[in-house]
Design an enzyme around this catalytic site. Structure first.
Site, PDB file in Angstrom:
ATOM      1  N   ARG A  32       0.812  -1.212   0.000  1.00 31.53           N
ATOM      2  CA  ARG A  32       0.000   0.000   0.000  1.00 31.53           C
ATOM      3  C   ARG A  32       0.852   1.272   0.000  1.00 31.53           C
ATOM      4  NH1 ARG A  32      -4.675  -1.989   4.334  1.00 31.53           N
ATOM      5  NH2 ARG A  32      -5.856  -3.228   2.827  1.00 31.53           N
ATOM      6  N   GLU A  44      -1.521  -9.050  -5.143  1.00 30.60           N
ATOM      7  CA  GLU A  44      -2.788  -9.779  -5.279  1.00 30.60           C
ATOM      8  C   GLU A  44      -2.556 -11.237  -5.644  1.00 30.60           C
ATOM      9  OE1 GLU A  44      -5.611  -8.876  -4.333  1.00 30.60           O
ATOM     10  OE2 GLU A  44      -5.221  -6.747  -3.997  1.00 30.60           O
ATOM     11  N   GLN A  49      -5.004 -17.375  -1.590  1.00 33.89           N
ATOM     12  CA  GLN A  49      -4.861 -18.608  -0.792  1.00 33.89           C
ATOM     13  C   GLN A  49      -3.702 -18.541   0.207  1.00 33.89           C
ATOM     14  OE1 GLN A  49      -4.806 -20.827  -4.624  1.00 33.89           O
ATOM     15  NE2 GLN A  49      -6.347 -22.142  -3.688  1.00 33.89           N
ATOM     16  N   TYR A 127     -11.403 -11.216 -10.272  1.00 30.07           N
ATOM     17  CA  TYR A 127     -11.037 -10.549  -9.026  1.00 30.07           C
ATOM     18  C   TYR A 127      -9.732  -9.759  -9.168  1.00 30.07           C
ATOM     19  CZ  TYR A 127      -8.732  -9.664  -4.678  1.00 30.07           C
ATOM     20  OH  TYR A 127      -8.041  -9.036  -3.685  1.00 30.07           O
ATOM     21  N   ASP A 145     -13.622 -11.123  -3.827  1.00 35.64           N
ATOM     22  CA  ASP A 145     -12.963 -12.330  -3.342  1.00 35.64           C
ATOM     23  C   ASP A 145     -13.842 -12.963  -2.265  1.00 35.64           C
ATOM     24  OD1 ASP A 145     -12.676 -10.653  -1.174  1.00 35.64           O
ATOM     25  OD2 ASP A 145     -10.515 -10.955  -0.957  1.00 35.64           O
ATOM     26  N   CYS A 206     -19.743  -7.997  15.222  1.00 32.06           N
ATOM     27  CA  CYS A 206     -20.799  -7.076  14.798  1.00 32.06           C
ATOM     28  C   CYS A 206     -20.823  -5.778  15.614  1.00 32.06           C
ATOM     29  CB  CYS A 206     -22.155  -7.764  14.880  1.00 32.06           C
ATOM     30  SG  CYS A 206     -22.332  -9.138  13.703  1.00 32.06           S
ATOM     31  N   CYS A 209     -18.478  -3.262  14.201  1.00 30.52           N
ATOM     32  CA  CYS A 209     -18.542  -3.111  12.747  1.00 30.52           C
ATOM     33  C   CYS A 209     -18.956  -1.682  12.377  1.00 30.52           C
ATOM     34  CB  CYS A 209     -19.537  -4.106  12.156  1.00 30.52           C
ATOM     35  SG  CYS A 209     -19.704  -3.973  10.361  1.00 30.52           S
ATOM     36  N   CYS A 215     -26.568  -3.704   7.930  1.00 24.80           N
ATOM     37  CA  CYS A 215     -26.493  -5.159   7.712  1.00 24.80           C
ATOM     38  C   CYS A 215     -27.850  -5.823   7.917  1.00 24.80           C
ATOM     39  CB  CYS A 215     -25.453  -5.765   8.650  1.00 24.80           C
ATOM     40  SG  CYS A 215     -25.210  -7.534   8.379  1.00 24.80           S
ATOM     41  N   SER A 311      -5.173 -28.629  -2.523  1.00 26.17           N
ATOM     42  CA  SER A 311      -6.611 -28.377  -2.603  1.00 26.17           C
ATOM     43  C   SER A 311      -7.387 -29.645  -2.944  1.00 26.17           C
ATOM     44  CB  SER A 311      -6.895 -27.299  -3.648  1.00 26.17           C
ATOM     45  OG  SER A 311      -6.375 -27.682  -4.906  1.00 26.17           O
TER      46      SER A 311
END
Length: 361
Positions: A32, A44, A49, A127, A145, A206, A209, A215, A311
């Site tokens: 960033r 990215e 994963q 994505y 994502d 929550c 948040c 929500c 996977s």
């Protein structure tokens, strides 16, 4: 099909509150520092994963070695794989380098800023394209994502199975309707940050948040029941016998084929097949060494067992100490090296787990 936001959902207020929270709470992450599209792209791909804390040192090292598209495009593949070693899913970095070479050849090393161009690059799906276009170029493209699908499933009380492609398409449409003008990159990162830090898979926070009031799932008390995700097929177990074959204080390793699982990586010899008892396992491994490498060896004793899950596969590896007896010339893909030299070769995570079992020479 065109999907629309619920009438009661306040788009402006939601985007405003989310961005205010992001501006004050966002994590200090190395990718960033600026909005260079190449830096965003590398981050990215690494973050697919893989956990953020795991990625940080790899990212810093990778960018130091390959600071530009051109540097990555011109680097030997072996050097690139070595810099990626330990992150796993090596097809990601192979695709990244292949795409970097295409960007260098077709676009003069400048990552394209048009959706129809960037999406043709190898390894870049919807994505990743959305993340690069929004973060680096402020294009109003969604970057959906797993975090974002979870957030929007709860936010809008969506019961769609997020494992299905149709759910991703639906959420992409809905996110696109909320992206604020001029802050597309920050908005997408804020959604990802919210999913990673607050709207977590289990026990979402929550009460802390920043978009609590918007929500719909929380309003109904079902936030912990969402998202709806179909059960993934469990990985198939594979039993493998692995040889730590010593000759004159050196160990046998070989390079896997350039296609398929762990392509081009260095590993210890392995044999797969039905072998229930210890005698059968030893015989299977001895025959595998002879067939693959023309080496006659005595399989001495087990050094231990190692497990690694991909996977779709679960490797159950039993590691054996073996002693070289006789052999023909090794194939080009195999060689004996000292244990100290192993650091010079790129091994997958599965075989890094074997190295602590190696005898001290």
């Amino acid at each position: 099909m065109k999907y629309s936001l619920p009438e009661e959902f306040h788009v402006f207020g939601f985007a405003r509150d989310l961005l205010e929270w992001y501006d004050s709470q966002k994590r200090d992450l190395p990718w960033r520092i600026n909005r260079d599209p190449y830096r965003v792209w590398v981050s990215e791909i690494m973050l697919q994963q893989t956990r953020v804390e795991t990625v940080k040192p790899y990212y810093m090292n990778f960018m130091e070695k390959f600071p530009t598209v051109r540097a990555l495009a011109e680097a030997p593949e072996e050097d690139v794989l070595k810099a990626w070693e330990g992150l796993g899913y090596y097809s990601r970095v192979r695709n990244l380098q292949a795409a970097a070479r295409e960007v260098q050849a077709r676009y003069g090393g400048v990552v394209p800023d048009k959706p129809e161009e960037i999406r043709t690059l190898k390894g870049i799906g919807p994505y990743t394209a959305g993340a690069i276009l929004s973060i680096a170029y402020e294009k109003p493209e969604p970057a959906v994502d797993g975090n974002v699908m979870r957030v929007f499933s709860r936010l809008l009380y969506l019961t769609d199975d997020i494992a299905k492609p149709a759910a991703r398409i639906k959420i992409e449409q809905l996110v696109r309707q909320v992206i604020p003008e001029g802050r597309a990159g920050d908005f997408n990162q804020a959604l990802m940050e919210l999913g990673a830090m607050v709207c977590t898979p289990r026990s979402p926070h929550c009460l802390t948040c920043p978009v609590f009031d918007y929500c719909l799932a929380r309003r109904e008390g079902v936030q912990e029941e969402l998202p709806n995700k179909g059960k993934a097929k469990p990985p198939r177990p594979v039993d493998l016998q692995v040889a730590v074959l010593l000759r004159d204080r050196q160990v046998l390793i070989h390079k896997r084929p350039e296609q398929g699982l762990l392509a081009g990586m260095w590993v210890f010899p392995m044999a797969e097949g039905d072998a229930w008892g210890e005698a059968d396992q030893k015989e299977l491994l001895a025959q595998g060494l002879l067939a693959q490498f023309g080496v006659e060896a005595e399989v001495l004793h087990s050094l231990g067992e190692v497990q690694h899950t991909f996977s779709h596969l679960q490797w159950n590896m039993r590691v054996w100490l073996c002693d070289w007896i006789d052999g023909q010339e090794l194939p080009p893909s195999a060689r004996f090296v000292s244990i100290e030299q192993l650091d010079e070769y790129t091994f997958p995570v599965a075989h890094h787990k074997i190295r602590p079992l190696l005898p001290r020479t």
